[in-house]
Design an enzyme around this catalytic site. Sequence first.
Site, PDB file in Angstrom:
ATOM      1  N   GLU A 108      -4.086   7.428  -5.540  1.00 22.53           N
ATOM      2  CA  GLU A 108      -4.272   6.546  -6.746  1.00 22.53           C
ATOM      3  C   GLU A 108      -5.644   6.949  -7.324  1.00 22.53           C
ATOM      4  O   GLU A 108      -6.623   7.299  -6.804  1.00 22.53           O
ATOM      5  CB  GLU A 108      -4.074   5.127  -6.371  1.00 22.53           C
ATOM      6  CG  GLU A 108      -2.715   4.908  -6.073  1.00 22.53           C
ATOM      7  CD  GLU A 108      -2.981   3.250  -5.726  1.00 22.53           C
ATOM      8  OE1 GLU A 108      -3.763   2.351  -6.080  1.00 22.53           O
ATOM      9  OE2 GLU A 108      -1.759   2.520  -5.025  1.00 22.53           O
ATOM     10  N   ARG A 111       0.724  -1.037  -0.072  1.00 18.66           N
ATOM     11  CA  ARG A 111      -0.029  -0.014  -0.078  1.00 18.66           C
ATOM     12  C   ARG A 111       0.967   1.266  -0.079  1.00 18.66           C
ATOM     13  O   ARG A 111       1.953   1.265   0.636  1.00 18.66           O
ATOM     14  CB  ARG A 111      -0.922  -0.015   1.454  1.00 18.66           C
ATOM     15  CG  ARG A 111      -2.057  -0.838   1.244  1.00 18.66           C
ATOM     16  CD  ARG A 111      -3.208  -0.519   0.153  1.00 18.66           C
ATOM     17  NE  ARG A 111      -4.177  -1.302   0.125  1.00 18.66           N
ATOM     18  CZ  ARG A 111      -4.446  -2.073  -0.884  1.00 18.66           C
ATOM     19  NH1 ARG A 111      -3.530  -2.716  -1.567  1.00 18.66           N
ATOM     20  NH2 ARG A 111      -5.704  -3.001  -0.792  1.00 18.66           N
ATOM     21  N   HIS A 129      -0.457   0.157 -10.128  1.00 19.53           N
ATOM     22  CA  HIS A 129      -0.833  -0.880  -9.153  1.00 19.53           C
ATOM     23  C   HIS A 129      -1.521  -1.756 -10.160  1.00 19.53           C
ATOM     24  O   HIS A 129      -2.722  -2.351 -10.060  1.00 19.53           O
ATOM     25  CB  HIS A 129      -2.424  -0.030  -8.601  1.00 19.53           C
ATOM     26  CG  HIS A 129      -2.560  -0.861  -7.312  1.00 19.53           C
ATOM     27  ND1 HIS A 129      -3.299  -0.220  -6.004  1.00 19.53           N
ATOM     28  CD2 HIS A 129      -2.495  -2.137  -6.825  1.00 19.53           C
ATOM     29  CE1 HIS A 129      -3.506  -0.923  -5.103  1.00 19.53           C
ATOM     30  NE2 HIS A 129      -2.926  -2.273  -5.550  1.00 19.53           N
TER      31      HIS A 129
END
Length: 312
Positions: free
Chosen positions: A255, A226, A274
Amino acid sequence: MKIAIIGSFPHAAKEQIINRFPEAWEVRILHPYEAAEEELRDADVLIPEHIKINAALLEKAPRLKLIQTGAGYDNVNLEDCTRYGVQVCNAAGVNANAVAEHVMAFILCWYKNITYLDSFLKAHRDEGELQYKGAELSEKTIGIIGLGNVGKKVAAYCNAFHMNVLGYSHKPFDIAGVQQKDLDSIYRESDIVSIHIPLNESTRHMIDSHAFDKMKSDAVLINTSRGAVIDQDQLILAIKQGSIGGACLDVYEDEPLSMDNPLRDLNHVILTPHTAGLPDGVKYHKKRYDFFISNIKKVMNGELPECRLNQI
């Protein structure tokens, strides 16, 4: 049966996701910024991506029986879900192979200069101008922070490359080929530091200026967990000042990564959006959705689902 999926997906991924579910199920994919209140009102299952799940949202979803997340669930208020009688499950370990392979891809790209060499040749530059440093992985030392499903697999892969593997966990462990170390030792001794911990109040900005000050000046930091476990401002400063060698990042504090984020302009970083846990295409992982479907069926049949995060 109605499944509400909230997230930002390209058209091709939406088709893949919907086609993975049984035809009899109604599957609606909603953008996070859409007014989804009407869709949530009669949803039985919610699969959220990067949105806060709390009492305010649960009020809008009175029929909800299950919230199914991926591996991470830092966006879900478990107490609120329990109070509203909603089962919450994650998908721990389902994408472990994919993420661990992504870590190894980062390591290989870093030490073999893959991205630089590719862009060099595609820029039609003369090979006499090449300037780079590389290394073999054998005898390099990797420090793995967090030895859950992904961390263990990264350790196994690194052992196969004959690397020295150090590990840190909040509890004792006995893993073949992994030396247990404290955090300071991980920072001081590692050529590579790879992070595999969940995000919570105790881990937010855990990797900060104090960590960077202890790390080797040529060390590379890898994060596929994370984004907020790293103090991003301090990371950028450490890279600019040469306190560490650089970073390979798949996750970020905010994000999607904004267009003006300074990370985009740094030479000593490798960035991916990601996607470490999504090996089957943009925003898609077959294993993940097969797990989701299996868990949904269990809940609807009155059975206990896998990877429960709260008690209902």
